[in-house]
Motif scaffolding. Sequence first.
Motif, PDB file in Angstrom:
ATOM      1  N   UNK A   1       0.828  -1.198   0.000  1.00 37.49           N
ATOM      2  CA  UNK A   1       0.000   0.000   0.000  1.00 37.49           C
ATOM      3  C   UNK A   1       0.870   1.259   0.000  1.00 37.49           C
ATOM      4  N   UNK A   2       1.673   1.439  -1.063  1.00 39.60           N
ATOM      5  CA  UNK A   2       2.453   2.678  -1.146  1.00 39.60           C
ATOM      6  C   UNK A   2       1.531   3.864  -1.425  1.00 39.60           C
ATOM      7  N   UNK A   3       2.040   5.048  -1.192  1.00 41.37           N
ATOM      8  CA  UNK A   3       1.286   6.279  -1.424  1.00 41.37           C
ATOM      9  C   UNK A   3      -0.013   6.293  -0.598  1.00 41.37           C
TER      10      UNK A   3
ATOM     11  N   UNK B   1      -1.984   9.672   0.062  1.00 39.07           N
ATOM     12  CA  UNK B   1      -2.662  10.182  -1.125  1.00 39.07           C
ATOM     13  C   UNK B   1      -3.886   9.334  -1.470  1.00 39.07           C
ATOM     14  N   UNK B   2      -3.712   8.017  -1.424  1.00 39.25           N
ATOM     15  CA  UNK B   2      -4.830   7.124  -1.741  1.00 39.25           C
ATOM     16  C   UNK B   2      -5.961   7.327  -0.737  1.00 39.25           C
TER      17      UNK B   2
ATOM     18  N   UNK C   1     -10.251  -0.701  -3.234  1.00 42.77           N
ATOM     19  CA  UNK C   1     -10.604  -0.649  -4.660  1.00 42.77           C
ATOM     20  C   UNK C   1      -9.571   0.179  -5.423  1.00 42.77           C
ATOM     21  N   UNK C   2      -9.188   1.308  -4.850  1.00 37.34           N
ATOM     22  CA  UNK C   2      -8.191   2.163  -5.507  1.00 37.34           C
ATOM     23  C   UNK C   2      -6.873   1.402  -5.650  1.00 37.34           C
TER      24      UNK C   2
ATOM     25  N   UNK D   1      -3.221   9.914  -8.678  1.00 38.68           N
ATOM     26  CA  UNK D   1      -4.197   9.317  -7.765  1.00 38.68           C
ATOM     27  C   UNK D   1      -5.431  10.214  -7.651  1.00 38.68           C
ATOM     28  N   UNK D   2      -5.213  11.518  -7.560  1.00 38.77           N
ATOM     29  CA  UNK D   2      -6.338  12.453  -7.502  1.00 38.77           C
ATOM     30  C   UNK D   2      -7.227  12.297  -8.735  1.00 38.77           C
TER      31      UNK D   2
END
Length: 192
Positions: free
Chosen positions: A38-40, A43-44, A57-58, A113-114
């Motif tokens: 689960x990097x970032x 932001x996620x 899901x992301x 990601x945004x």
Amino acid sequence: MKIIAYLNKRFYNIAIIMFFLIFIFAIAPVVLRAMFPMPYYEEVEEYAHKNNLKITMVYSVIKAESGFRPNVVSHRGAIGLMQITEKTGQWIASQLDVKDYQAKTLTDPEINIQFGCWYISYLLDRFSGNNELALAAYNAGEGTIRKWIESGEIKWKGNEIKSLPYPETEKYLVRVNRIYFIYKTLYPDLDS
């Protein structure tokens, strides 16, 4: 004495099996979490919550799309973690009122990601919350999915898509759903 020897042998066999099972159950989650990282995360989490998406899901989409490589560019020109094309990125930037957008900004993990989270949320809205259709549209395009719906080319089994006209999109949907299942299983607290 034969009974004692038999029981000792049986005990050792059971002990070995128990040790093996404990080892497997202790190590398997560690190995799986390494395979499904689960990097970032900040932001996620931020953009998933802003867009009413499940974090798992992301992550499923990111893993399927780029394998967490922020600078990757597909043979079709899709860029970054969530593999957004230049044209789609331009449209999303206009919808989000992002100034000075350039395609190269899609290699920035936060921007990607945004944009990707916003786009998934947009597609979920356009397809009345149907994850299957939204994910298929993320891969094949909203217009393509609408055409398939209107022409009856999507085959259903209950609420799940059974088959799609594009094998690539069908494989993509299966892959994302499998990855999603693993993320939901490994990180159940993120789906609540």
